[in-house]
Design a protein around this motif. Structure first.
Motif, PDB file in Angstrom:
ATOM      1  N   LEU A  27       1.031  -1.237   0.039  1.00 45.21           N
ATOM      2  CA  LEU A  27      -0.016   0.020   0.024  1.00 45.21           C
ATOM      3  C   LEU A  27       1.130   1.102   0.132  1.00 45.21           C
ATOM      4  O   LEU A  27       0.592   2.382  -0.784  1.00 45.21           O
ATOM      5  N   GLY A  28       2.102   1.289   0.804  1.00 41.61           N
ATOM      6  CA  GLY A  28       2.983   2.339   0.583  1.00 41.61           C
ATOM      7  C   GLY A  28       3.542   2.750  -0.699  1.00 41.61           C
ATOM      8  O   GLY A  28       3.573   3.782  -1.201  1.00 41.61           O
ATOM      9  N   ASP A  29       3.771   1.538  -1.490  1.00 45.59           N
ATOM     10  CA  ASP A  29       4.150   1.750  -2.858  1.00 45.59           C
ATOM     11  C   ASP A  29       3.207   1.932  -3.579  1.00 45.59           C
ATOM     12  O   ASP A  29       3.741   3.055  -4.571  1.00 45.59           O
ATOM     13  N   ALA A  30       1.982   1.804  -3.400  1.00 46.34           N
ATOM     14  CA  ALA A  30       0.757   2.371  -4.414  1.00 46.34           C
ATOM     15  C   ALA A  30       0.743   3.854  -3.974  1.00 46.34           C
ATOM     16  O   ALA A  30       0.441   4.613  -4.770  1.00 46.34           O
ATOM     17  N   VAL A  31       0.703   4.255  -2.571  1.00 48.28           N
ATOM     18  CA  VAL A  31       0.788   5.663  -2.119  1.00 48.28           C
ATOM     19  C   VAL A  31       1.772   6.483  -3.033  1.00 48.28           C
ATOM     20  O   VAL A  31       1.482   7.605  -3.810  1.00 48.28           O
ATOM     21  N   GLY A  74       6.375   6.626   1.337  1.00 53.58           N
ATOM     22  CA  GLY A  74       5.274   5.885   1.291  1.00 53.58           C
ATOM     23  C   GLY A  74       5.094   4.793   2.241  1.00 53.58           C
ATOM     24  O   GLY A  74       3.874   4.635   3.268  1.00 53.58           O
ATOM     25  N   ARG A  75       5.993   4.002   2.326  1.00 57.11           N
ATOM     26  CA  ARG A  75       6.286   3.015   3.048  1.00 57.11           C
ATOM     27  C   ARG A  75       6.075   3.444   4.598  1.00 57.11           C
ATOM     28  O   ARG A  75       5.668   2.766   5.799  1.00 57.11           O
ATOM     29  N   GLN A  76       6.987   4.514   4.855  1.00 55.68           N
ATOM     30  CA  GLN A  76       7.140   5.001   6.262  1.00 55.68           C
ATOM     31  C   GLN A  76       5.671   5.320   7.048  1.00 55.68           C
ATOM     32  O   GLN A  76       5.458   5.178   8.165  1.00 55.68           O
ATOM     33  N   ILE A  77       4.762   6.090   6.013  1.00 55.83           N
ATOM     34  CA  ILE A  77       3.534   6.240   6.702  1.00 55.83           C
ATOM     35  C   ILE A  77       2.924   5.092   7.024  1.00 55.83           C
ATOM     36  O   ILE A  77       2.450   5.195   8.275  1.00 55.83           O
ATOM     37  N   LEU A  78       2.862   3.980   6.425  1.00 60.43           N
ATOM     38  CA  LEU A  78       2.187   2.805   6.973  1.00 60.43           C
ATOM     39  C   LEU A  78       2.649   2.266   8.022  1.00 60.43           C
ATOM     40  O   LEU A  78       2.271   1.728   8.846  1.00 60.43           O
ATOM     41  N   GLU A  79       4.257   2.136   7.836  1.00 62.54           N
ATOM     42  CA  GLU A  79       5.099   1.724   9.078  1.00 62.54           C
ATOM     43  C   GLU A  79       4.736   2.425  10.474  1.00 62.54           C
ATOM     44  O   GLU A  79       4.432   1.700  11.402  1.00 62.54           O
ATOM     45  N   THR A  80       4.736   3.779  10.056  1.00 63.95           N
ATOM     46  CA  THR A  80       4.563   4.479  11.593  1.00 63.95           C
ATOM     47  C   THR A  80       3.100   4.240  12.090  1.00 63.95           C
ATOM     48  O   THR A  80       2.918   4.280  13.199  1.00 63.95           O
ATOM     49  N   LEU A  81       2.087   4.039  11.234  1.00 56.79           N
ATOM     50  CA  LEU A  81       0.758   3.780  11.752  1.00 56.79           C
ATOM     51  C   LEU A  81       0.706   2.654  12.559  1.00 56.79           C
ATOM     52  O   LEU A  81       0.071   2.410  13.677  1.00 56.79           O
TER      53      LEU A  81
END
Length: 305
Positions: A27-31, A74-81
């Motif tokens: 999903l981060g890659d898609a963002v 993008g990946r970091q956003i999802l990681e952080t959530l």
């Protein structure tokens, strides 16, 4: 109402972050792909920053680096959530390696006070959780413009309990941090945030003058506190989950110099050295060069772009 909305957002984030790691990373890659396709702010700012910081690269190389920066962001956003909504003891299992922790332990034992300089590199939220697992500390932060956003941050960091004090980057912060360091405490500061006009010193950052905070240097010079740089660097993906290396390094002694031009130049040079380890892991989506030196005739490079 603010607290209620923030709590609702937290519940939604918690449910979303229960997706498997592999899903979150995709999903981060898609963002990132959507940012590039839409020419979003993140894509434009990253392109401008890379052009300023790496003028020697060919346009095709910078485009390749831009894609890597956006993918990591993008990946970091999802990681952080996920990090914000899962138990910290569970999150810390993502640390595959630790380096320099003896420096951290020695600084704590000295009782002289410790400033942890944490650049926007890798995942700084995981670093916060590791620090809180070792010692009480105060973290200097710039509050979001939204009251709901700030209430959300207070909720997601509440899992740390009473071990972390969040200090707003306001006038009273200097006095609060001063007292804490003089008592032998620990303070965490993001050293590469652009301060307000008049609150910093222009110093080279990747060869470009950037308004740089003087707070860290003044605290270090006047309290005698130890300064260490720390960051959690992405090193692999194993079983679908990201892996990190915790790295703690000594700061150059010039950071506490009475001459603020010398001190801020040393601070930026240390951050730059870390960012050059893997440019994709640095927060190039941040408008680092908005304010320009007085009398330089330079314009904000992000205007109209």
């Amino acid at each position: 109402m603010t607290r209620f909305v923030a709590r609702l957002l937290y519940l939604l984030a918690s449910a979303f972050a229960r997706l498997p790691w592999s899903w979150l990373l995709r999903l981060g890659d898609a963002v990132a792909a959507a940012w590039r396709w839409r020419g979003a702010r993140e894509a434009r700012v990253a392109a401008i920053n890379l052009e300023l910081a790496y003028p020697e690269l060919l346009p095709a190389q910078r485009q390749q680096w831009q894609r890597a920066v956006l993918r990591t962001t993008g990946r970091q956003i999802l990681e952080t959530l996920r990090l914000w909504t899962r138990p910290h003891a569970h999150n810390l299992r993502l640390l595959r390696e630790t380096h320099g922790t003896q420096l951290f332990d020695a600084a704590l034992a000295s009782g002289r006070g410790l400033i942890v300089a944490a650049p926007h590199y890798g995942n700084w939220e995981l670093l916060n959780q590791w620090l809180a697992s070792r010692t009480p500390l105060a973290i200097l932060y710039r509050p979001p413009e939204s009251r709901i956003g700030e209430a959300f941050l207070n909720i997601v960091r509440a899992d740390i309990g009473d071990r972390v004090t969040q200090v707003r980057a306001e006038g009273s912060a200097v006095r609060q941090l001063w007292k804490l360091l003089n008592a032998g405490g620990v303070v965490g500061i993001l050293p590469d945030q652009q301060p307000k006009a008049g609150d910093g010193e222009f110093a080279p950052f990747f060869g470009v003058p950037a308004l740089t905070m003087t707070l860290l240097s003044r605290l270090a010079g006047r309290t005698g506190a130890t300064v260490l740089f720390a960051y959690c660097e992405r090193i692999d993906t194993r079983d679908g989950a990201p892996g990190f290396a915790l790295r703690i390094e000594p700061a150059p002694p010039e950071i506490g110099d009475d001459n603020l031009a010398t001190a801020t130049a040393a601070l930026n040079a240390a951050v730059e050295r870390i960012a050059r380890r893997d440019p994709a892991q640095y927060q190039w989506t941040y408008k680092r060069y908005t304010l320009r030196p007085p009398g330089s005739g330079e314009e904000n490079p992000y205007w109209n772009r």
